[in-house]
Design a protein around this motif. Structure first.
Motif, PDB file in Angstrom:
ATOM      1  N   GLN A 165       0.816  -1.215   0.000  1.00  0.00           N
ATOM      2  CA  GLN A 165       0.000   0.000   0.000  1.00  0.00           C
ATOM      3  C   GLN A 165       0.850   1.265   0.000  1.00  0.00           C
ATOM      4  O   GLN A 165       0.511   2.233  -0.675  1.00  0.00           O
ATOM      5  CB  GLN A 165      -0.926   0.034   1.213  1.00  0.00           C
ATOM      6  N   HIS A 166       1.946   1.258   0.751  1.00  0.00           N
ATOM      7  CA  HIS A 166       2.795   2.452   0.821  1.00  0.00           C
ATOM      8  C   HIS A 166       3.428   2.757  -0.530  1.00  0.00           C
ATOM      9  O   HIS A 166       3.494   3.918  -0.942  1.00  0.00           O
ATOM     10  CB  HIS A 166       3.879   2.294   1.898  1.00  0.00           C
ATOM     11  N   LEU A 167       3.867   1.721  -1.227  1.00  0.00           N
ATOM     12  CA  LEU A 167       4.446   1.930  -2.551  1.00  0.00           C
ATOM     13  C   LEU A 167       3.372   2.403  -3.525  1.00  0.00           C
ATOM     14  O   LEU A 167       3.621   3.295  -4.339  1.00  0.00           O
ATOM     15  CB  LEU A 167       5.119   0.657  -3.071  1.00  0.00           C
ATOM     16  N   ALA A 168       2.172   1.843  -3.432  1.00  0.00           N
ATOM     17  CA  ALA A 168       1.072   2.268  -4.303  1.00  0.00           C
ATOM     18  C   ALA A 168       0.733   3.735  -4.067  1.00  0.00           C
ATOM     19  O   ALA A 168       0.517   4.497  -5.023  1.00  0.00           O
ATOM     20  CB  ALA A 168      -0.152   1.382  -4.073  1.00  0.00           C
ATOM     21  N   GLN A 169       0.722   4.157  -2.816  1.00  0.00           N
ATOM     22  CA  GLN A 169       0.448   5.560  -2.497  1.00  0.00           C
ATOM     23  C   GLN A 169       1.574   6.459  -3.000  1.00  0.00           C
ATOM     24  O   GLN A 169       1.336   7.539  -3.542  1.00  0.00           O
ATOM     25  CB  GLN A 169       0.252   5.758  -0.995  1.00  0.00           C
ATOM     26  N   TYR A 170       2.804   6.007  -2.833  1.00  0.00           N
ATOM     27  CA  TYR A 170       3.941   6.792  -3.315  1.00  0.00           C
ATOM     28  C   TYR A 170       3.896   6.916  -4.842  1.00  0.00           C
ATOM     29  O   TYR A 170       4.173   7.980  -5.392  1.00  0.00           O
ATOM     30  CB  TYR A 170       5.268   6.182  -2.860  1.00  0.00           C
ATOM     31  N   PHE A 171       3.507   5.839  -5.506  1.00  0.00           N
ATOM     32  CA  PHE A 171       3.343   5.873  -6.956  1.00  0.00           C
ATOM     33  C   PHE A 171       2.333   6.967  -7.339  1.00  0.00           C
ATOM     34  O   PHE A 171       2.576   7.752  -8.261  1.00  0.00           O
ATOM     35  CB  PHE A 171       2.883   4.509  -7.476  1.00  0.00           C
ATOM     36  N   ALA A 172       1.193   7.012  -6.630  1.00  0.00           N
ATOM     37  CA  ALA A 172       0.178   8.041  -6.905  1.00  0.00           C
ATOM     38  C   ALA A 172       0.756   9.441  -6.667  1.00  0.00           C
ATOM     39  O   ALA A 172       0.476  10.372  -7.429  1.00  0.00           O
ATOM     40  CB  ALA A 172      -1.063   7.808  -6.047  1.00  0.00           C
ATOM     41  N   ASP A 173       1.579   9.585  -5.623  1.00  0.00           N
ATOM     42  CA  ASP A 173       2.235  10.875  -5.368  1.00  0.00           C
ATOM     43  C   ASP A 173       3.140  11.276  -6.538  1.00  0.00           C
ATOM     44  O   ASP A 173       3.183  12.448  -6.929  1.00  0.00           O
ATOM     45  CB  ASP A 173       3.059  10.816  -4.078  1.00  0.00           C
ATOM     46  N   LEU A 174       3.857  10.303  -7.086  1.00  0.00           N
ATOM     47  CA  LEU A 174       4.728  10.592  -8.236  1.00  0.00           C
ATOM     48  C   LEU A 174       3.902  10.955  -9.467  1.00  0.00           C
ATOM     49  O   LEU A 174       4.302  11.817 -10.257  1.00  0.00           O
ATOM     50  CB  LEU A 174       5.659   9.416  -8.521  1.00  0.00           C
ATOM     51  N   CYS A 175       2.747  10.317  -9.626  1.00  0.00           N
ATOM     52  CA  CYS A 175       1.849  10.685 -10.733  1.00  0.00           C
ATOM     53  C   CYS A 175       1.400  12.137 -10.580  1.00  0.00           C
ATOM     54  O   CYS A 175       1.317  12.879 -11.563  1.00  0.00           O
ATOM     55  CB  CYS A 175       0.638   9.755 -10.780  1.00  0.00           C
ATOM     56  N   PHE A 176       1.128  12.539  -9.339  1.00  0.00           N
ATOM     57  CA  PHE A 176       0.766  13.935  -9.077  1.00  0.00           C
ATOM     58  C   PHE A 176       1.919  14.860  -9.463  1.00  0.00           C
ATOM     59  O   PHE A 176       1.704  15.908 -10.079  1.00  0.00           O
ATOM     60  CB  PHE A 176       0.387  14.130  -7.603  1.00  0.00           C
ATOM     61  N   ASP A 177       3.138  14.470  -9.119  1.00  0.00           N
ATOM     62  CA  ASP A 177       4.304  15.271  -9.498  1.00  0.00           C
ATOM     63  C   ASP A 177       4.379  15.445 -11.015  1.00  0.00           C
ATOM     64  O   ASP A 177       4.633  16.543 -11.509  1.00  0.00           O
ATOM     65  CB  ASP A 177       5.605  14.631  -9.001  1.00  0.00           C
ATOM     66  N   VAL A 178       4.154  14.359 -11.746  1.00  0.00           N
ATOM     67  CA  VAL A 178       4.195  14.425 -13.218  1.00  0.00           C
ATOM     68  C   VAL A 178       3.102  15.355 -13.725  1.00  0.00           C
ATOM     69  O   VAL A 178       3.346  16.200 -14.604  1.00  0.00           O
ATOM     70  CB  VAL A 178       4.077  13.015 -13.842  1.00  0.00           C
ATOM     71  N   LEU A 179       1.908  15.242 -13.173  1.00  0.00           N
ATOM     72  CA  LEU A 179       0.807  16.130 -13.539  1.00  0.00           C
ATOM     73  C   LEU A 179       1.205  17.594 -13.332  1.00  0.00           C
ATOM     74  O   LEU A 179       1.016  18.433 -14.217  1.00  0.00           O
ATOM     75  CB  LEU A 179      -0.436  15.786 -12.701  1.00  0.00           C
ATOM     76  N   CYS A 180       1.783  17.890 -12.177  1.00  0.00           N
ATOM     77  CA  CYS A 180       2.200  19.271 -11.883  1.00  0.00           C
ATOM     78  C   CYS A 180       3.299  19.749 -12.822  1.00  0.00           C
ATOM     79  O   CYS A 180       3.280  20.898 -13.275  1.00  0.00           O
ATOM     80  CB  CYS A 180       2.673  19.374 -10.434  1.00  0.00           C
ATOM     81  N   VAL A 181       4.240  18.885 -13.128  1.00  0.00           N
ATOM     82  CA  VAL A 181       5.329  19.247 -14.045  1.00  0.00           C
ATOM     83  C   VAL A 181       4.751  19.640 -15.404  1.00  0.00           C
ATOM     84  O   VAL A 181       5.103  20.680 -15.966  1.00  0.00           O
ATOM     85  CB  VAL A 181       6.354  18.095 -14.179  1.00  0.00           C
ATOM     86  N   TYR A 182       3.855  18.816 -15.932  1.00  0.00           N
ATOM     87  CA  TYR A 182       3.294  19.112 -17.260  1.00  0.00           C
ATOM     88  C   TYR A 182       2.464  20.371 -17.270  1.00  0.00           C
ATOM     89  O   TYR A 182       2.562  21.173 -18.200  1.00  0.00           O
ATOM     90  CB  TYR A 182       2.496  17.914 -17.775  1.00  0.00           C
ATOM     91  N   THR A 183       1.629  20.574 -16.249  1.00  0.00           N
ATOM     92  CA  THR A 183       0.809  21.792 -16.252  1.00  0.00           C
ATOM     93  C   THR A 183       1.664  23.030 -16.016  1.00  0.00           C
ATOM     94  O   THR A 183       1.376  24.086 -16.583  1.00  0.00           O
ATOM     95  CB  THR A 183      -0.331  21.711 -15.208  1.00  0.00           C
TER      96      THR A 183
END
Length: 186
Positions: free
Chosen positions: A60-78
């Motif tokens: 679960q912790h890795l899955a949550q961290y993965f989602a956090d990294l997806c958020f980072d990618v979203l922020c980078v692109y926008t």
């Protein structure tokens, strides 16, 4: 659109990591409005793939961290490329991405049934840029390092195959953002 490198990438990542909770909520809500299927894939489907790799749900912790990294990618692109293209602009975009990924990922996932040499070739082909495409190499490398650092610091014993799966899915996330921003003219 261009490849992110050096200072531009650093500043975008710094922005992503510095987003406060309230701003983060607004970004996620806007993403869900603009790209509902893409948002669901990034923040529900992909993390559940990681989490479901173990019946005891110790990932679960890795899955949550993965989602956090997806958020980072979203922020980078926008931050770098501007406002998110809207779903209405191309309603078949996510569908075409799913078909493309299924076509490319299916042989990669089935690679355990073939020789190591053939499996290695399939992995190399998957990570090569397709016609007219470029890879956000520095961003992908940063995401891969982030996964490795998280695994090392967490104290959990993650299998290399799970870390490789997480990195592959992050590569797919970055690639999908590239495809989204290049498929729709702003």
């Amino acid at each position: 659109m261009h490849e992110l490198t050096g200072r531009e990438l650093y500043e975008a990542l710094e922005y992503a990591r510095g987003v406060d909770e309230e701003t983060g909520k607004r970004i996620l809500i806007q993403f869900e409005i603009d790209q509902p299927m893409f948002s669901s894939t990034l923040f529900s489907v992909f993390p559940s793939v990681i989490d479901n790799q173990d019946s005891e749900q110790k990932y679960q912790h890795l899955a949550q961290y993965f989602a956090d990294l997806c958020f980072d990618v979203l922020c980078v692109y926008t931050k770098v490329f501007g406002k998110m293209p809207k779903f209405e602009a191309n309603t078949s975009w996510m569908e075409s991405q799913a078909m493309l990924l299924d076509k490319e990922l299916a042989p990669l996932l089935a690679s355990s049934n073939i020789s190591e040499k053939a499996a290695k070739k399939m992995r190399e082909d998957f990570f090569k840029p397709k016609d007219g495409e470029f890879i956000q190499t520095d961003l992908v490398e940063f995401m891969n390092m982030s996964i490795d650092n998280f695994a090392a610091e967490s104290g959990d014993n993650y299998h290399d195959s799970l870390l490789d799966l997480s990195k592959t899915m992050l590569f797919v996330v970055v690639r999908m953002f590239n495809n989204l921003y290049t498929s729709v003219v702003h």
